[in-house]
Write an enzyme that holds these catalytic residues in place. Structure first.
Site, short mmCIF file in Angstrom:
data_model
loop_
_atom_site.label_atom_id
_atom_site.label_comp_id
_atom_site.label_asym_id
_atom_site.label_seq_id
_atom_site.Cartn_x
_atom_site.Cartn_y
_atom_site.Cartn_z
CG ASN A 96 39.13 40.33 44.03
OD1 ASN A 96 38.57 41.29 44.58
ND2 ASN A 96 39.54 39.26 44.70
CD1 TRP A 97 39.40 46.12 40.71
CD2 TRP A 97 38.12 47.84 41.35
NE1 TRP A 97 39.00 46.78 39.58
CE2 TRP A 97 38.21 47.85 39.94
CE3 TRP A 97 37.36 48.84 41.97
CZ2 TRP A 97 37.57 48.80 39.15
CZ3 TRP A 97 36.72 49.79 41.20
CH2 TRP A 97 36.84 49.77 39.79
CE LYS A 98 42.99 40.00 45.90
NZ LYS A 98 44.12 39.15 46.29
CG HIS A 108 39.36 35.73 47.32
ND1 HIS A 108 40.46 35.87 48.14
CD2 HIS A 108 39.77 36.03 46.07
CE1 HIS A 108 41.49 36.24 47.40
NE2 HIS A 108 41.10 36.35 46.15
CD GLU A 140 42.90 38.12 49.58
OE1 GLU A 140 42.01 38.97 49.36
OE2 GLU A 140 43.91 37.99 48.85
CD GLU A 162 41.99 33.90 42.95
OE1 GLU A 162 42.29 34.78 42.14
OE2 GLU A 162 41.61 34.16 44.11
N GLY A 211 49.16 37.64 45.20
CA GLY A 211 49.81 38.84 45.72
C GLY A 211 51.28 38.66 46.02
CB SER A 255 51.22 36.68 40.59
OG SER A 255 51.35 36.83 42.00
N GLY A 285 44.06 40.28 40.67
CA GLY A 285 44.03 41.17 41.82
C GLY A 285 44.77 42.46 41.52
N GLY A 286 45.99 42.57 42.05
CA GLY A 286 46.78 43.80 41.97
C GLY A 286 46.80 44.46 40.59
P1 13P Z 1 46.91 38.98 42.65
O1 13P Z 1 46.60 39.05 41.16
O2 13P Z 1 47.18 40.30 43.26
O3 13P Z 1 47.93 37.93 42.93
O4 13P Z 1 45.55 38.47 43.36
C1 13P Z 1 44.90 37.36 42.87
C2 13P Z 1 43.56 37.27 43.53
O5 13P Z 1 43.45 36.96 44.70
C3 13P Z 1 42.38 37.60 42.71
O6 13P Z 1 41.21 37.23 43.37
#
Ligand code: 13P
Length: 261
Positions: A10-12, A102, A104, A174, A180, A220, A241-242
């Site tokens: 997930n590149w956000k 998600h 967010e 999640e 993050g 993470s 994510g990251g």
């Molecule tokens: P991180 O891997 O950056 O913690 O993000 C997880 C995430 O929200 C994937 O959707």
């Protein structure tokens, strides 16, 4: 039943369409160099909407086995909904998956479980697979109510779906406190909730559905911790994510079979 592991990046809200094309290409090369077997692990990237066309062009040009999807979808099929993107538009761009609910989106856009369920329904309407996100914030984890909280979200979302559709969904657990933050849930934490999700899917839709649905962990995830998480019987993949913004790191995550747990 054997469930094919799914690694989704997930590149956000990162990378413009040129950077997206470069990242997909680099990921492909990394996996190519490692003789990656896509039949053993499904690899998916989830770029921002504006990067999907470039992602489609690059993956099609080299007949890559990397799949892609979107980070959100409208509940509406079309009409006067300024700024929204419909399932039909995403399907036309070759998307296989859509992330819905998600944390967010829930946190910053007030999305409810019912709305998330309707988004999942919209994704299915476009013949895409929704990746349905659930998970508790820190205070809930501290109170010890994390399983009940997450299952209540699951109930609310799946109330919108029939068993026929539910069987093809993907669920991502999640925990919000692990997103993050570098604070990864332990493999046991991930397994506890992912197993509870599978049990609840069985109660709602029967064993056939619960054994078939893939349950991912997200929060993470890195190459250094993925193997332990993937060793859990009820964890079928990761929503990353990251670490998915670094082609070499994400390729190492996709190659978790090569690591020792
Ligand atoms: P991180 O891997 O950056 O913690 O993000 C997880 C995430 O929200 C994937 O959707």
């Amino acid at each position: 039943m054997a469930r094919t592991p799914l690694m989704a990046g997930n590149w956000k809200m990162n990378l413009d369409h040129l950077e997206a094309a470069a990242l997909v290409q680099r990921l492909y090369w990394e996996l190519q160099d490692a003789n990656f077997d896509y039949s053993k692990v499904e690899v998916v990237v989830l770029p921002p909407f504006t990067d999907l066309r470039s992602t489609q062009t690059v993956t099609d040009a080299d007949s890559m086995h990397i799949k892609y999807g979107a980070q959100d979808v409208s509940t509406h099929p079309d009409g006067a909904y300024t700024g929204e993107i419909s399932a039909r538009m995403l399907a036309k761009l070759g998307c296989s998956y859509v992330v819905v609910g998600h944390s967010e989106r829930r946190q910053y856009h007030g999305e409810t479980d019912q709305e998330v369920g309707q988004k999942a329904l919209a994704a299915f309407g476009g013949e895409m697979v929704p990746i349905i996100c659930v998970g508790e914030p820190l205070p809930v984890r501290k109170s010890g109510e994390h399983v009940a909280y997450t299952l209540a979200q699951l109930d609310g979302v799946f109330a919108e779906l029939s068993g026929e559709l539910a069987r093809d969904a993907v669920v991502a657990y999640e925990p919000v406190w692990a997103i993050g933050t570098g604070e990864v849930a332990t493999a046991d934490d991930a397994e506890e909730v992912c197993a509870a999700i599978r049990v609840r899917l069985g109660e709602l839709f029967g064993g056939d559905v619960s054994q078939r649905v893939r349950v991912l962990y997200g929060g993470s995830v890195k190459a250094s911790n993925v193997a332990g998480i993937m060793a859990q019987p009820n964890v079928d993949g990761a929503l990353v994510g990251g670490a998915s913004l670094d082609a070499a790191e994400f390729a190492r995550i996709c190659r978790f079979h090569d690591h020792v747990a």
